[in-house]
Scaffold this active site. Sequence first.
Site, PDB file in Angstrom:
ATOM      1  N   SER A  68       0.906  -1.236  -0.107  1.00 11.34           N
ATOM      2  CA  SER A  68      -0.165   0.111   0.025  1.00 11.34           C
ATOM      3  C   SER A  68       0.781   1.232   0.032  1.00 11.34           C
ATOM      4  O   SER A  68       0.259   2.576  -0.302  1.00 11.34           O
ATOM      5  CB  SER A  68      -1.044   0.162   1.273  1.00 11.34           C
ATOM      6  OG  SER A  68      -0.201  -0.028   2.363  1.00 11.34           O
ATOM      7  N   HIS A 108       1.180   4.355   6.663  1.00  6.76           N
ATOM      8  CA  HIS A 108       0.725   5.306   6.041  1.00  6.76           C
ATOM      9  C   HIS A 108       1.108   6.503   5.973  1.00  6.76           C
ATOM     10  O   HIS A 108       1.744   6.831   7.111  1.00  6.76           O
ATOM     11  CB  HIS A 108      -0.797   5.016   5.827  1.00  6.76           C
ATOM     12  CG  HIS A 108      -1.345   3.749   5.021  1.00  6.76           C
ATOM     13  ND1 HIS A 108      -2.632   3.495   5.066  1.00  6.76           N
ATOM     14  CD2 HIS A 108      -0.675   2.779   4.294  1.00  6.76           C
ATOM     15  CE1 HIS A 108      -2.899   2.298   4.420  1.00  6.76           C
ATOM     16  NE2 HIS A 108      -1.599   1.841   4.005  1.00  6.76           N
ATOM     17  N   ASP A 134      -7.956   6.630   4.431  1.00 10.79           N
ATOM     18  CA  ASP A 134      -7.950   5.294   5.237  1.00 10.79           C
ATOM     19  C   ASP A 134      -9.138   5.199   6.181  1.00 10.79           C
ATOM     20  O   ASP A 134      -9.301   4.315   7.031  1.00 10.79           O
ATOM     21  CB  ASP A 134      -6.523   5.355   6.424  1.00 10.79           C
ATOM     22  CG  ASP A 134      -5.489   4.793   5.624  1.00 10.79           C
ATOM     23  OD1 ASP A 134      -5.603   4.557   4.536  1.00 10.79           O
ATOM     24  OD2 ASP A 134      -4.365   4.951   5.937  1.00 10.79           O
TER      25      ASP A 134
END
EC number: 3.4.21.89
Length: 192
Positions: A68, A108, A134
């Site tokens: 990701s 992230h 998210d």
Amino acid sequence: MVRAGPVGTHLSASGLDIFGDLRKMNKRQLYYQVLNFAMIVSSALMIWKGLIVLTGSESPIVVVLSGSMEPAFHRGDLLFLTNFQEDPIRAGEIVVFKVEGRDIPIVHRVIKVHEKGNGDIKFLTKGDNNEVDDRGLYKEGQNWLEKKDVVGRARGFLPYVGMVTIIMNDYPKFKYALLAIMGAYVLLKRES
């Protein structure tokens, strides 16, 4: 050399008969081996706890488990984290955070930060390789993360070093085979 006996095959000639080696040791040698093992384990724990104190992060080293964050980080990259509370969280920074109800921390990038006058900070994250933010990963009803959710902030990385961890988790038999090989190596080294 492998000798076959009435009970079965013995590997003592090649040094792989671990129990035979243990039976040959006197009590002092056995205590010495147990003490060496305990020292190795306690040293590793002390180093880990020292890193926690130095970095301010409950987990100073993590492995990227998904794609990701590509192209910034790839699956298997080893990240080094810090988490000093006095450092403000800024947009563009890569954080590792935990969400209630999920066991595995997520790596992230912070895309939006909201600071209130009283110093409270809320922020939104997104994986570089993901299409959406998210909010779907956060617990139900949660739209923003807070500082308490942050495990650490990425300060450096080693590419693909964590692949060993991923392989051992994905293929448990590989983990046990690797441990057996390492044990056999130690025994063979000791005999020579």
